[in-house]
Design a protein around this motif. Structure first.
Motif, mmCIF file in Angstrom:
data_model
loop_
_atom_site.group_PDB
_atom_site.id
_atom_site.type_symbol
_atom_site.label_atom_id
_atom_site.label_comp_id
_atom_site.label_asym_id
_atom_site.label_seq_id
_atom_site.Cartn_x
_atom_site.Cartn_y
_atom_site.Cartn_z
ATOM 1 N N ASP A 130 31.078 -17.733 50.644
ATOM 2 C CA ASP A 130 31.421 -17.071 49.243
ATOM 3 C C ASP A 130 30.580 -17.743 48.188
ATOM 4 N N ALA A 131 30.257 -16.935 47.103
ATOM 5 C CA ALA A 131 29.616 -17.753 45.992
ATOM 6 C C ALA A 131 30.422 -19.137 45.216
ATOM 7 N N SER A 132 31.646 -19.070 45.667
ATOM 8 C CA SER A 132 32.752 -19.891 44.908
ATOM 9 C C SER A 132 32.194 -21.190 45.485
ATOM 10 N N ASN A 133 31.417 -21.451 46.571
ATOM 11 C CA ASN A 133 30.876 -22.712 47.001
ATOM 12 C C ASN A 133 29.610 -23.327 46.229
ATOM 13 N N ALA A 134 29.165 -22.533 45.298
ATOM 14 C CA ALA A 134 27.977 -23.030 44.705
ATOM 15 C C ALA A 134 28.289 -24.120 43.749
ATOM 16 N N LYS A 135 27.636 -24.893 43.516
ATOM 17 C CA LYS A 135 27.733 -26.295 42.831
ATOM 18 C C LYS A 135 27.240 -25.991 41.378
ATOM 19 N N PHE A 136 26.073 -25.375 41.245
ATOM 20 C CA PHE A 136 25.347 -25.078 39.964
ATOM 21 C C PHE A 136 25.316 -23.802 39.494
ATOM 22 N N VAL A 137 25.183 -23.562 38.380
ATOM 23 C CA VAL A 137 24.763 -22.346 37.661
ATOM 24 C C VAL A 137 23.590 -22.657 36.671
ATOM 25 N N VAL A 138 22.066 -22.133 36.972
ATOM 26 C CA VAL A 138 21.279 -22.307 36.291
ATOM 27 C C VAL A 138 20.624 -21.076 35.751
ATOM 28 N N VAL A 139 20.480 -20.949 34.498
ATOM 29 C CA VAL A 139 19.729 -20.004 33.724
ATOM 30 C C VAL A 139 18.644 -20.363 32.934
ATOM 31 N N GLY A 140 17.737 -19.469 33.213
ATOM 32 C CA GLY A 140 16.252 -19.761 32.741
ATOM 33 C C GLY A 140 15.933 -18.672 31.755
ATOM 34 N N MET A 141 15.175 -18.812 30.688
ATOM 35 C CA MET A 141 14.818 -17.725 29.813
ATOM 36 C C MET A 141 13.281 -17.967 29.246
ATOM 37 N N ILE A 142 12.392 -17.345 28.970
ATOM 38 C CA ILE A 142 10.934 -17.658 28.627
ATOM 39 C C ILE A 142 10.856 -16.356 27.840
ATOM 40 N N GLU A 143 10.636 -16.417 26.524
ATOM 41 C CA GLU A 143 10.265 -15.403 25.487
ATOM 42 C C GLU A 143 8.781 -14.963 25.968
ATOM 43 N N GLN A 144 8.540 -13.564 25.652
ATOM 44 C CA GLN A 144 7.144 -12.883 25.983
ATOM 45 C C GLN A 144 6.524 -13.618 27.077
ATOM 46 N N ALA A 145 7.276 -13.551 28.285
ATOM 47 C CA ALA A 145 6.549 -14.108 29.424
ATOM 48 C C ALA A 145 6.511 -12.919 30.557
#
Length: 748
Positions: A636-651
């Motif tokens: 299950d996803a609840s085992n995940a240790k990290f949440v990582v969000v990445g964003m790059i403008e105009q890419a």
């Protein structure tokens, strides 16, 4: 017959006694005054030798800021500061003119400018001038090099009144590392002292980031140096001193290695996107512990070096950082930026659709290549169609927009029926978004103006925006954008302005459809998105994100623990959140958008994520990936240790820019090309041991011709010898408008 009041005699007697008493007092006072002034043989000596005490503030070194493993992010270092004592100069026949003439070229400045620096400020004394006590030695150069130290020390007889002090200043061993969250400091100004009378001119105060929000923890307690002053106010010696007490240590949840990894991955991907012809001017990445709400890394590009502000940044350097072409390096995009989230918003749309009963987790619904809404055609990416009804899992994997348009339009229609009958609309999609933290103040332990609230469109916000901007809409429609050279673009903008002029207050079905796929008036910060996805991973707890973890005193003892607060429990069942999360687990067959970017990586099937490609009018697409891991296949996803969000403008698309960047972060976290950057590939769970401080808390002269104390003070122009004055106190760069202009009906 005459009558005499018998009481009049007693009145006259009392007045006579009172007159005698007053006369005796005056005679005694005059006699004592005459003796002191004319006959006391010790009086001249007492007057000539009388001294009184003055006080010089000894600023406390600021406390350190350390990472989750106790490594110093902001520390202290010893530096040399050159001071000039006006009292010593004024005792010379030429009032120190020869000394200043010899000193000025050593410091690389003109003697006349040096004289201005040490002259006390007054109504007839323009800046630059000295704002401290007249008898206090004036710092005129900081962080001076060894050559200057040697020149002054070896020829002290040529520089009476000049001292070189070893003083403590802030040190940033990582340079630009985590600059946006650490922040910078500045000198105290008049407004600061009005707000806090305990602040002295010589103090350093936090101006942004953690330095500002935890200023009362980090600032410490000032000391005091007593100075003996003669009747003219000139310093003739020193008296008792009270040492300063260094500020406490702030322990953060930032991991320096993860922060460096995130910044490197972001920087490299931006350069890679630019090599492919994309503007990619900026971006951000956030790494969070989904089970605690603690932020492990928050990277933003471009960035700056906070050491430039130590001792006061020069006006020229400050202008470079805030110039229009600098691309706002002082703005931390990870937390202060707000952008259309694109399809990453479908976590919220899915939750609303299932909880409202519009869809079921195992039902099948249409996913046509296009859909007509409000007389306009809305399409999937590249008008994709998948040959028939699909379920929620597949709709999320292939990111089918039309699947999510239909429930949003139906919600709008039901709400419009309520409005037409005089009732309030439910606006369930907007309510669900707010429950996930969209358009809500994050409440992070950073200054409020460094946190984006984001936005979401609804009937009320559309009406408020129209009332505020109607005049501009109508004026633009009438003028017709004469400065826009492209006729097609000019016609579009004119039509848009005309529609906004008359109907900009209306919230259409198409606006709700745009909201369902993270477009229109919807904006979020990368931090807000990381917080929302963390709530999905942990089963429904939305945390108030934090950077601070604890406070330790000078002995290294933990005196305070900073615990993230629970904002709310999501109005979504854990089973629905688990369904959404598990639908987006990466597989080798690329059924999940974003998995392609992980091809060839041994961790491909350990990661889950949702890409987003947000359209922004007049710009290229914003690239997103919201992800979580590691999760073994079948877990299950609840085992995940990290949440990582990445964003790059105009890419470009989420899979082409943000996903490759996030891949590099995970490969570092999980040790693909070496040891994991964090032990056990999981966030730290216990606070580190903090090393006790052993700094000297009081400045001491290494070479001086002065008779006064040599404690540090801050001149309004103390950094002039290395580039000029400094930015006004509290003059942190205002946050620019980094909100993209979303597609839809709004002001062009």
């Amino acid at each position: 017959m005459s009558f005499t009041d018998p009481r009049s005699g007693s009145h006259r007697a009392r007045l006579s006694v009172l007159r005698l008493l007053i006369g005796s007092l005056l005679l005694t006072l005059l006699s004592r005054l005459a003796f002191v002034q004319l006959m006391d043989p010790n009086k001249p000596a007492q007057s000539a030798g009388a001294t009184h005490l003055g006080s010089i503030v000894v600023p406390a070194p600021r406390g350190e800021i350390v990472d989750s493993r106790g490594r110093v992010l902001v520390g202290n270092k010893s530096t040399h500061v050159l001071t000039v004592d006006r009292s010593a100069l004024d005792q010379q026949d030429d009032h120190g003119a020869a000394v200043l003439a010899r000193l000025a070229p050593v410091l690389g400045m003109a003697a006349v400018d040096l004289r201005h620096e040490i002259t006390p400020c007054g109504s007839k004394v323009p800046s630059p001038c000295w704002t401290g006590e007249p008898y206090q030695p004036v710092p005129v150069a900081s962080d001076i090099d060894a050559g200057v130290v040697f020149a002054i020390s070896e020829h002290a007889e040529d520089f009476p009144g000049v001292a070189i002090d070893a003083q403590t200043v802030l040190d940033y061993p990582g340079g630009t590392l985590a600059a946006h969250v650490l922040g910078y400091t500045g000198v105290v100004g008049a407004d600061d002292q009005k707000a806090n009378r305990a602040l002295a001119d010589a103090d350093t105060i936090g101006r942004s980031g953690l330095e500002e929000s935890y200023d009362s923890v980090l600032r410490g307690v000032d000391g005091e140096q007593k100075v003996q002053l003669d009747p003219r106010g000139e310093a003739v010696g020193t008296a008792a001193a009270v040492p300063a007490k260094q500020g406490d240590t702030l322990i953060t949840s930032i991991d320096a290695d993860v922060q460096a990894l995130a910044e490197k991955s972001l920087r490299e991907q931006i350069h890679a996107s630019q090599l492919k012809g994309k503007p990619a001017p900026s971006g951000a990445a956030v790494v969070m512990d989904p089970h605690t709400g603690r932020v492990i890394a928050a990277a933003g590009y471009p960035t700056y070096d906070p050491s430039e502000f130590v001792g006061g940044i020069s006006v020229a350097d400050y202008h470079k950082l805030t110039a229009p072409g600098a691309n706002d390096p002082l703005v931390g995009r990870a937390i202060a930026g707000a952008y259309a989230p694109g399809s990453t918003f479908k976590l919220i749309s899915s939750s609303d659709d299932v909880m409202s009963g519009a869809v079921t987790t195992d039902g099948r619904y249409p996913c046509p290549g296009s859909l007509s809404v409000d007389g306009r055609t809305k399409t999937n990416y590249e008008s994709e169609s998948f040959g028939g009804p699909i379920d929620l899992t597949f709709a999320l994997q292939v990111s089918c927009d039309t699947f999510f348009y239909a429930p949003a339009v139906a919600e709008w229609q039901a709400d419009q029926a309520r409005v037409d009958s005089g009732k309030k609309p439910l606006e369930q999609l907007q309510a669900m978004a707010r429950a996930f933290g969209v358009a809500q103040f994050p409440g992070m332990d950073l200054p409020a103006d460094e946190q984006a609230t984001g936005s979401i469109g609804d009937r009320a916000s559309r009406m408020a925006g129209w009332k505020a901007n109607k005049a501009d809409y109508c004026a633009a429609a009438k003028a017709g954008y004469p400065d826009v050279t492209d006729p097609t673009n000019r016609a579009y903008l004119t039509q848009l302005a005309s529609e906004n002029c008359t109907d900009g207050w209306r919230f259409f079905a198409g606006n709700n459809a745009d909201t369902a796929i993270g477009q229109g008036d919807t904006t979020v910060s990368p931090l807000q998105l990381a917080t929302a996805y963390s709530a999905m991973v942990n089963g429904g707890t939305l945390y108030q994100p934090t950077l601070g973890w604890g406070v330790a005193d000078a002995n290294g003892k933990i005196i305070r623990t900073i615990t993230p607060k629970t904002v709310r429990t999501l109005p979504v069942t854990p089973s629905v959140l688990s369904k959404v999360a598990n639908s987006l687990h990466f597989q080798n067959n690329h059924s999940v958008s974003g998995a392609l970017a992980f091809d060839g990586s041994p961790i491909q099937t350990l990661i889950s994520g949702k890409t987003g490609t947000a359209e922004v009018y007049g710009k290229q697409d914003t690239s997103w990936l919201a992800s979580w891991g590691p999760v073994q296949p079948g877990q299950d996803a609840s085992n995940a240790k990290f949440v990582v969000v990445g964003m790059i403008e105009q890419a470009g698309t989420g899979a082409s820019a943000a996903a490759p960047m996030v891949r590099k972060i995970y490969e570092g976290l999980l040790g693909v090309n070496g040891a994991p950057v964090v032990a056990g590939s999981e966030p730290a769970s216990t606070m580190p041991t903090v090393v006790a401080k052993s700094l000297s808390h009081q400045s001491k002269p290494s070479s001086s011709g002065s008779t006064a104390g040599t404690a540090r003070a801050t001149s309004a122009s103390a950094s002039a010898s290395s580039g000029g004055g400094q930015a006004p106190p509290g003059s942190a760069a205002p946050l620019p408008d980094v909100l993209p202009t979303p597609s839809g009906t709004r002001r062009p």
